[in-house]
Design an enzyme around this catalytic site. Structure first.
Site, short mmCIF file in Angstrom:
data_model
loop_
_atom_site.label_atom_id
_atom_site.label_comp_id
_atom_site.label_asym_id
_atom_site.label_seq_id
_atom_site.Cartn_x
_atom_site.Cartn_y
_atom_site.Cartn_z
N GLY A 52 0.86 -1.19 0.00
CA GLY A 52 0.00 0.00 0.00
C GLY A 52 0.88 1.23 0.00
N GLY A 55 2.19 5.63 4.35
CA GLY A 55 1.31 6.23 5.34
C GLY A 55 -0.06 5.60 5.45
N GLY A 57 -0.76 2.70 6.57
CA GLY A 57 -0.88 1.93 7.82
C GLY A 57 -0.35 0.51 7.74
N LYS A 58 0.57 0.27 6.84
CA LYS A 58 1.14 -1.10 6.69
C LYS A 58 1.76 -1.56 8.01
CE LYS A 58 3.71 0.17 3.12
NZ LYS A 58 3.15 1.53 2.89
N ASP A 59 2.62 -0.70 8.57
CA ASP A 59 3.29 -1.09 9.82
C ASP A 59 2.28 -1.26 10.94
OD1 ASP A 59 5.87 -1.32 9.01
OD2 ASP A 59 6.41 0.75 9.45
N ARG A 84 14.11 5.41 12.69
CA ARG A 84 13.21 6.44 13.22
C ARG A 84 13.10 6.25 14.73
NH1 ARG A 84 8.57 5.34 8.76
NH2 ARG A 84 9.54 6.40 7.02
N ARG A 178 2.23 11.72 11.60
CA ARG A 178 3.40 10.89 11.94
C ARG A 178 4.65 11.76 12.16
NH1 ARG A 178 4.88 5.97 7.92
NH2 ARG A 178 5.73 7.63 6.65
N ARG A 189 5.47 11.70 -1.70
CA ARG A 189 4.69 10.52 -1.29
C ARG A 189 3.24 10.60 -1.77
NH1 ARG A 189 7.49 7.41 3.38
NH2 ARG A 189 9.59 8.14 2.98
N ASN A 209 -8.17 0.53 5.41
CA ASN A 209 -7.73 0.78 6.78
C ASN A 209 -8.22 2.18 7.18
OD1 ASN A 209 -6.34 0.68 9.26
ND2 ASN A 209 -4.50 1.58 8.33
#
Ligand SMILES: Nc1ncnc2c1ncn2[C@@H]1O[C@H](COP(=O)(O)OP(=O)(O)OP(=O)(O)O)[C@@H](O)[C@H]1O
Length: 239
Positions: A52, A55, A57-59, A84, A178, A189, A209
């Protein structure tokens, strides 16, 4: 209609006959013993590719999935990008130098790799082989470019899931909240995301999501896993 014990006209089995006796009698008549082996073989290990735009929301989805499903192995991607705040080496990513990364490429240790926003990212093959050997399902977290490459490598042997936000605005707000990107990085992005959505057609599943609905997204991914596990014709992955 067949003559079954539920048929009122058939003679019911006498209650004095025990279950073992009845089983032995049935086996005798059939000429073979009843097997305790599973009727169908266990499902094959899955390779799930979760992708995806930046930003989306994969993580976040993967981290939650990690908490609820123990039979999954989340492949730690090797990256040359800076860590990070809050990230842990070997857990979130395998943070390596550019030289180390290029050496992995040279030794053919990566399933796929790419230069993403100026940093290298790649998937170590060994981790997948090791954990699939132990019966784990594998989760790969890649951007759209990575998913396209994996589609060429794995074809329909893997399950491709495309995560999207409920709207473009929601996705951009999430990225802003974020606070890890500069103004220029945000612009890049967003422009990339607009182009990337066109690739959704190459995926098997799409999961929305939505803001505040992370648990629902995770449940949806779990349902996909369950459905894949119940498929008559299982996917076979060779890496
Ligand atoms: N359903 C959701 N509701 C609200 N906030 C969310 C939701 N999913 C993710 N977020 C938040 O949105 C931000 C971006 O999510 P995340 O870092 O998981 O995206 P990503 O797709 O992994 O991004 P990147 O590819 O840039 O690393 C994070 O701050 C995360 O906590």
């Amino acid at each position: 209609m067949s003559d079954s014990p539920r048929n009122p006209n058939s003679a019911a089995i006498q209650s004095s006959v025990t279950k073992p006796e009845l089983l032995r009698a049935l086996e005798f008549h059939l000429g073979s013993c009843f097997s305790v082996d599973p009727i169908t073989p266990p499902p094959n290990p899955l390779v799930l590719v979760v992708s995806g735009s930046s930003g989306v929301g994969k993580d976040a989805v993967i981290n939650k999935l990690r908490e609820v499903r123990e039979s999954l192995h989340f492949v730690v991607t090797a990256t040359t990008r800076a860590m990070r705040p809050g990230e842990i080496d070997g857990v979130d990513y395998l943070f390596v130098s550019k030289d180390e990364f290029l050496s992995m490429v040279e030794k053919d240790e990566l399933l796929e790799h790419a230069l993403v926003y100026g940093d290298y990212k790649g998937i170590p093959k060994k981790q997948i082989q090791e954990f699939m050997g132990k019966g784990f399902d594998i989760v790969l977290r890649v951007d759209i470019q990575g998913a396209q490459t994996l589609k060429e490598i794995l074809g329909s042997s893997a399950v491709f899931i495309f995560l999207v936000a409920e709207s473009e605005l929601a996705m951009v707000e999430r990225l802003i909240d974020r606070r890890t990107e500069s103004h220029e990085e945000l612009l890049l992005r967003v422009a990339t995301a607009r182009e990337e959505i066109r690739h959704v057609k190459d995926f098997d599943y799409v999961v929305v999501n939505a803001k505040g609905k992370l648990d629902d997204s995770v449940k949806r991914v779990e349902s996909i896993i369950d459905a894949e596990k119940s498929k008559v014709h299982q996917r076979i992955v060779r890496i």
